[in-house]
Design an enzyme around this catalytic site. Structure first.
Site, PDB file in Angstrom:
ATOM      1  N   ASP A 438       7.487   6.861  -3.220  1.00 19.55           N
ATOM      2  CA  ASP A 438       6.676   7.759  -2.402  1.00 19.55           C
ATOM      3  C   ASP A 438       5.587   8.376  -3.284  1.00 19.55           C
ATOM      4  O   ASP A 438       5.601   8.208  -4.503  1.00 19.55           O
ATOM      5  CB  ASP A 438       7.624   8.831  -1.835  1.00 19.55           C
ATOM      6  CG  ASP A 438       6.921   9.761  -0.873  1.00 19.55           C
ATOM      7  OD1 ASP A 438       5.955   9.329  -0.226  1.00 19.55           O
ATOM      8  OD2 ASP A 438       7.348  10.923  -0.766  1.00 19.55           O
ATOM      9  N   GLU A 441       0.104   7.092  -3.999  1.00 19.10           N
ATOM     10  CA  GLU A 441      -1.322   6.744  -3.729  1.00 19.10           C
ATOM     11  C   GLU A 441      -2.136   6.648  -5.022  1.00 19.10           C
ATOM     12  O   GLU A 441      -3.079   5.873  -5.052  1.00 19.10           O
ATOM     13  CB  GLU A 441      -1.933   7.782  -2.774  1.00 19.10           C
ATOM     14  CG  GLU A 441      -1.356   7.704  -1.373  1.00 19.10           C
ATOM     15  CD  GLU A 441       0.090   8.222  -1.283  1.00 19.10           C
ATOM     16  OE1 GLU A 441       0.436   9.119  -2.079  1.00 19.10           O
ATOM     17  OE2 GLU A 441       0.856   7.725  -0.443  1.00 19.10           O
ATOM     18  N   ASP A 515       3.742  10.630   6.747  1.00 20.96           N
ATOM     19  CA  ASP A 515       4.123  11.909   7.357  1.00 20.96           C
ATOM     20  C   ASP A 515       3.478  12.136   8.725  1.00 20.96           C
ATOM     21  O   ASP A 515       2.614  13.013   8.890  1.00 20.96           O
ATOM     22  CB  ASP A 515       3.759  13.052   6.405  1.00 20.96           C
ATOM     23  CG  ASP A 515       4.494  12.939   5.083  1.00 20.96           C
ATOM     24  OD1 ASP A 515       5.474  12.149   5.010  1.00 20.96           O
ATOM     25  OD2 ASP A 515       4.103  13.626   4.128  1.00 20.96           O
TER      26      ASP A 515
HETATM   27  C1  GLC Z   1       6.486  12.998   1.243  1.00 20.65           C
HETATM   28  C2  GLC Z   1       7.041  11.805   2.012  1.00 20.65           C
HETATM   29  C3  GLC Z   1       8.185  12.242   2.870  1.00 20.65           C
HETATM   30  C4  GLC Z   1       9.255  12.884   1.986  1.00 20.65           C
HETATM   31  C5  GLC Z   1       8.660  14.033   1.204  1.00 20.65           C
HETATM   32  C6  GLC Z   1       9.651  14.597   0.206  1.00 20.65           C
HETATM   33  O1  GLC Z   1       5.940  13.905   2.116  1.00 20.65           O
HETATM   34  O2  GLC Z   1       6.041  11.197   2.763  1.00 20.65           O
HETATM   35  O3  GLC Z   1       8.717  11.171   3.580  1.00 20.65           O
HETATM   36  O4  GLC Z   1      10.294  13.350   2.774  1.00 20.65           O
HETATM   37  O5  GLC Z   1       7.527  13.595   0.485  1.00 20.65           O
HETATM   38  O6  GLC Z   1      10.059  13.644  -0.695  1.00 20.65           O
END
Ligand code: GLC
Length: 963
Positions: A438, A441, A515
């Site tokens: 995650d 980017e 998100d």
């Molecule tokens: C980011 C991710 C989300 C995750 C959060 C905490 O916002 O997109 O899916 O729950 O980080 O890790």
């Protein structure tokens, strides 16, 4: 002599200097066998430069044309795929880093371009390539001489640029472009490729947000049933303008490197996607469990909470395979660590969960906590070995993410990837089955963003900076992560989920759309996002079911669950701070509907798995727009909210609050309502029932849909029956489906341990014939029984035979269950023949003999008569309906006195939602006491002689109502 003529002369002179007579192929070039990353063009250029020549026409598979200001290099990879590179005449070609395409052998056969006057011409078996002699502009034609795509002439006026402009016909549509919000057809939009978290610095994840997480600079142009593809092969920030700046131009531009793109000739959409995925890679076979249902939230902790939720899933009999750990399992958000208080014994916990059938995936973020002087190994090792991204002054770049100050591995450096893979391998050995990556980017909460001049290793092909490396940061992180998982389980199938990515990300990871908020608008944009991702090679994708931020409430949650059930990746996830989002969190009804759709998903797994296999072998996305299967039907070109799951199921998720019927476009053929058995004719707009409890799902005539029994998790038991739902329609077919099965878990399939079972359905006036087999491959299924359901069989069959032997007719389903044979069921709208027989050991035809000439669909002329309230002002009366897009003037009625009448031609089994208006919403009907009139609902049913009469009474009108 005009300037153009002079340049043309010069261009041909250059060719002549290179010693290649225009009409003849160049002499034998030494075959290029090295699987180098760069195309032979680089090496070819070097050779040419060494020899002191300016340009050569062809050698080692490259056609080169030097014109004022730029050099064109063309590589013809196949009859349908051409690589185009323009380089400035001075200076070196940009290094080829080998990140984005999977091509290892570039063509070396000499290319023949013939002199056609003002242009050079080359024909393949699928197209003609024309290169303008003056400005090296390109055009592609089909073999009938019709243009497919043409450069705007004379674009070189300003000298060399990293942009190209193409002529854009008025009726061309655009698809692909990776993960983008907005409608399916991207015509009229200008989109950027620059991996971005749209939530930072401020939440801008909207229906027009751009760019967002993924960057795939690939588009499909579609016009009158003919498609081509363009893949802008640049990892710099790129810009693709599909007729926004100038309505008659398609514009591609990259901010760095060379202008480098691939042209792909279709003419089918599928052909383009197959070639594009050949170029950038396909989704490897995932473990079967990863296609099941996943439960996630930010975050389930501590261990007791994990055990509570997982126990609850089993207790409530909600099938679930994946269980997820978000960042709070970590020690202070340090990747590769556990919070020892919250999770004192992860190994034991994971082993217990595994016994209950849960496969656990944990999140790992790239931002490594800056933790000097501590015992955080990932940080200490990374610093010691120089794994982190630096600034030009050689200091390590420090950004800010979850752990506070953080440093970032340089995944463009092979040694760093190897180190990361080692970390992953060691970390998952505790019993994790997947890794979720995650914030890649990469996100940093530095208002200035990641510095553009931060330094990246560049794969050993010369250092570069963030401008070139950003878009592939997640791609390379996913690659390293996958490699770590593969090393941990050499005979396993790694499962990685990523938020960001670039073209080719499907080689390493599944993708989710980040998100999204719990709103109807976000649910509404999801289908087009998933469909365009599928067309962009990313076939294993999904959304956060229920939405990530906010509280969906029961209705939105259920509708999102329904979309999830047919999304290749199916996971509920929600933000910290949002209320619980387990399937039982919204009351009993929502729980039941969620369960039913998760069960539907598990039943469909054999079908889905076969589609996934096809995606891994050919690139066809399991979930795709209608235009994939019906590209000749222009009515499908703008359908953003209907999808095909494979060729045989159409999905029309409900994306609006309060709706109980769903308008759908049905392409030619007949369509079977999965829930009611009603059959609808195609090539028209229809409206099907969509109660909250059902995802509108239609099986296509000729459909063959393999299903299985519901299990609580993959591995709970091995199915011993194969069930096939069959939709025979005379005149459709023969149709076919290749069922694919294997152990769902290991790489044994690569060595032939799989089973491929060809299925064919043919229907004529005398009935339907299903041919099963012969099987291929050495995988032994546990099949004992074959269960068939022939849908749409209105009359009792005269016989059902298997391999020529008549099966026993049973009088009831119970009788069938006991003794096998066949049973004709008349309940449901259209009649079904159930067949049970022992699994055939060899190729077998099952023949269901019945009168297949009987009409399956029934037209119904519905007459509406609305009695109007006294004092209704003069003027027209209308019906606003879901079938007419809820336009207040949707359908004009005939008014006479205090009544208005209208007729609609519909079909039995359809459903209509409607209201009466006097032409706008201000004058919509109300109840007698001026209260809100709910949408009226009609279930279409032949009341005799193909007619149905509906009598309604309008209480009041909104504008004349006084409460
Ligand atoms: C980011 C991710 C989300 C995750 C959060 C905490 O916002 O997109 O899916 O729950 O980080 O890790």
């Amino acid at each position: 002599m005009t300037e153009r003529n002079i340049s043309a002369l010069l261009a041909s002179v250059v060719l002549a200097v290179a010693g290649c007579p225009a009409d003849e192929p160049a002499g034998d070039a030494a075959p290029d066998t090295s699987p180098a990353d760069g195309p032979p063009a680089d090496r070819q250029r070097d050779a040419v430069q060494e020899a002191g020549a300016d340009s050569a026409q062809t050698a080692a598979g490259v056609f080169t044309l030097k014109v004022a200001g730029r050099t064109l290099e063309l590589t013809v990879l196949s009859d349908r795929v051409v690589r185009v590179r323009y380089l400035p005449t001075t200076g070196k070609a940009h290094p080829q880093r080998g990140w984005t395409t999977t091509v290892t052998t570039w063509p070396t056969a000499p290319l023949t371009f013939t002199d056609a006057g003002t242009y050079w011409r080359h024909r393949t078996a699928a197209m003609e390539i024309r290169v303008d002699k003056v400005d090296a502009a390109l055009s592609f034609y089909d073999l009938a001489g019709q243009p497919i795509s043409r450069d705007v002439p004379n674009q070189l006026a300003g000298g060399y640029s990293r942009a190209v402009r193409k002529v854009l016909p008025a009726d061309e549509h655009f698809y692909g472009l990776g993960e983008k919000t907005g409608p399916l057809d991207k015509r009229g939009q200008a989109l950027q490729m620059w991996t971005t978290d749209p939530l930072y610095p401020k939440n801008n994840y909207t229906t027009t947000a751009d760019p967002i997480y993924q960057s795939v600079p690939f588009l499909i142009g579609l016009r009158k049933g003919k498609a081509y593809g363009l893949y802008l092969n640049s990892t710099f920030r790129t810009h693709l303008d599909m007729g926004k700046a100038v309505t008659t131009e398609l514009r591609l531009r990259t901010e760095g490197g060379d202008l480098d793109y691939f042209f792909i000739q279709g003419p089918t959409v599928a052909g383009v996607v197959r070639d594009f995925t050949k170029l950038t890679g396909r989704t490897p076979m995932p473990p079967l469990w990863s296609l099941g249902y996943h439960q996630c939230r930010w975050s389930y902790y501590p261990e007791a909470e994990v055990r509570k939720i997982t126990t609850e899933l089993r207790k409530r009999k909600i099938p679930c395979d994946g269980f997820w750990l978000d960042i709070d399992y970590m020690d202070g958000f340090r990747s590769f660590t556990w919070d020892k208080k919250r999770f004192p014994a992860p190994k034991k916990m994971l082993a217990d969960l595994a016994k209950q059938g849960f496969k656990v995936t944990a999140i790992i973020d790239p931002g490594i906590k800056r933790d000097p002087g501590g015992s955080y190994e990932a940080y200490n090792q990374g610093v010691a070995k120089g794994h982190f991204v630096t600034m030009p002054d050689k200091s390590v770049y420090v950004g800010k993410v979850w752990p506070g100050k953080a440093v970032f591995p340089d995944f463009s450096r092979p040694a760093t990837r190897a180190w990361w893979a080692d970390l992953v391998k060691a970390f998952v050995s505790v019993g994790l089955r997947g890794v979720w990556i995650d914030m890649n980017e990469p996100a940093t909460w530095d208002p200035a963003g990641f510095p553009l001049d931060s330094v990246f290793h560049g794969e050993g092909k010369g250092v570069t900076d963030h401008r070139e490396a950003r878009n592939v940061y997640a791609l390379l992180m996913a690659r390293a992560t996958r490699e770590g998982l593969q090393q941990a389980t050499p005979n396993g199938r790694p499962f990685v989920l990523t938020r960001a990515g670039f073209a080719g990300i499907q080689r390493y990871a599944a993708v989710w759309t980040g998100d999204m908020e719990s709103s109807w608008a976000h649910l509404g944009m999801a289908p087009a996002m998933l469909m365009n991702m599928g067309l962009s090679g990313i076939s294993f994708a999904g959304t956060d079911v229920g939405g990530f931020s906010g509280n969906p409430g029961a209705e939105l949650f259920v509708r999102w669950m329904q979309l999830g059930a047919v999304s290749p990746f199916f996971r509920t996830h929600v933000s910290s701070g949002s209320p619980p989002q387990e399937p039982w969190s919204f009351g009993t009804q929502a729980e039941q509907i969620s369960r039913a759709h998760i069960e539907l998903r598990y039943r469909l797994l054999p079908y889905l798995y076969s589609l996934v296999r096809q995606a891994s072998e050919q690139g066809d996305p399991p979930l795709r727009p209608l235009l994939y299967d019906f590209s000749d039907d222009e009515q499908t070109y703008k359908l953003s909210d209907q999808m095909m799951l494979g060729s045989w199921l159409m999905v029309a998720p409900v994306l609006h609050k309060g709706r109980r019927a769903r308008a759908v476009y049905l392409p030619a053929g007949a369509w079977f309502d999965h829930w009611t058995g009603a059959v609808f004719s195609g090539k028209r707009q229809a409206t099907v029932p969509a109660p909250l409890s059902r995802l509108p799902l239609l099986a296509r005539a000729g459909g063959i849909i393999p299903t299985t029994e519901v299990v609580q998790y993959i591995g709970a038991s091995v199915p011993t029956a194969l069930t096939l739902d069959l939709y025979p329609v005379k005149g459709q077919g023969p149709t076919s489906l290749t069922l694919y099965r294997d152990d769902g878990e290991t790489l044994a399939y690569k060595k032939g341990t799989y089973q491929v079972l060809p299925l064919t359905l043919a229907t004529d006036a005398a009935g339907a014939t299903l041919t099963v087999g012969p099987t291929k491959g050495s995988f032994a299924t546990a099949d004992k029984q074959l269960k068939l359901r022939f849908h749409g069989v209105a009359s009792v069959p005269s016989s059902v035979t298997a391999a020529g032997v008549a099966l026993t007719k049973r009088a009831s389903l119970a009788g069938l269950l006991k003794g096998g044979g066949w049973f004709h069921e008349t309940a449901g709208a259209s009649g079904t023949v159930h067949v049970r027989l022992p699994s055939p050991a060899k190729k077998t035809a099952v023949v269901c003999a019945y009168d297949a000439t009987a009409a399956l669909t029934r037209k119904v002329t519905v007459t509406f008569t609305a009695t109007l309230p006294a004092g209704t002002p003069p003027g027209d009366i209308y019906m606003a309906t879901n079938l007419h897009g809820w336009i207040p003037t949707g359908h004009k009625m005939t008014r006479s006195g205090n009544a208005a009448t209208a007729t609609l031609n519909m079909e039995q089994g359809e459903a209509l939602e409607y209201k009466y208006t006097r032409g706008d919403w201000k004058s919509v009907e109300k109840m007698l006491g001026c209260d809100e009139q709910k949408n009226r609902y009609l279930a279409v049913k032949d009341g005799g002689a193909g007619k149905q009469a509906v009598a309604d009474t309008v209480g009041k009108w909104a504008d004349t109502c006084k409460k």
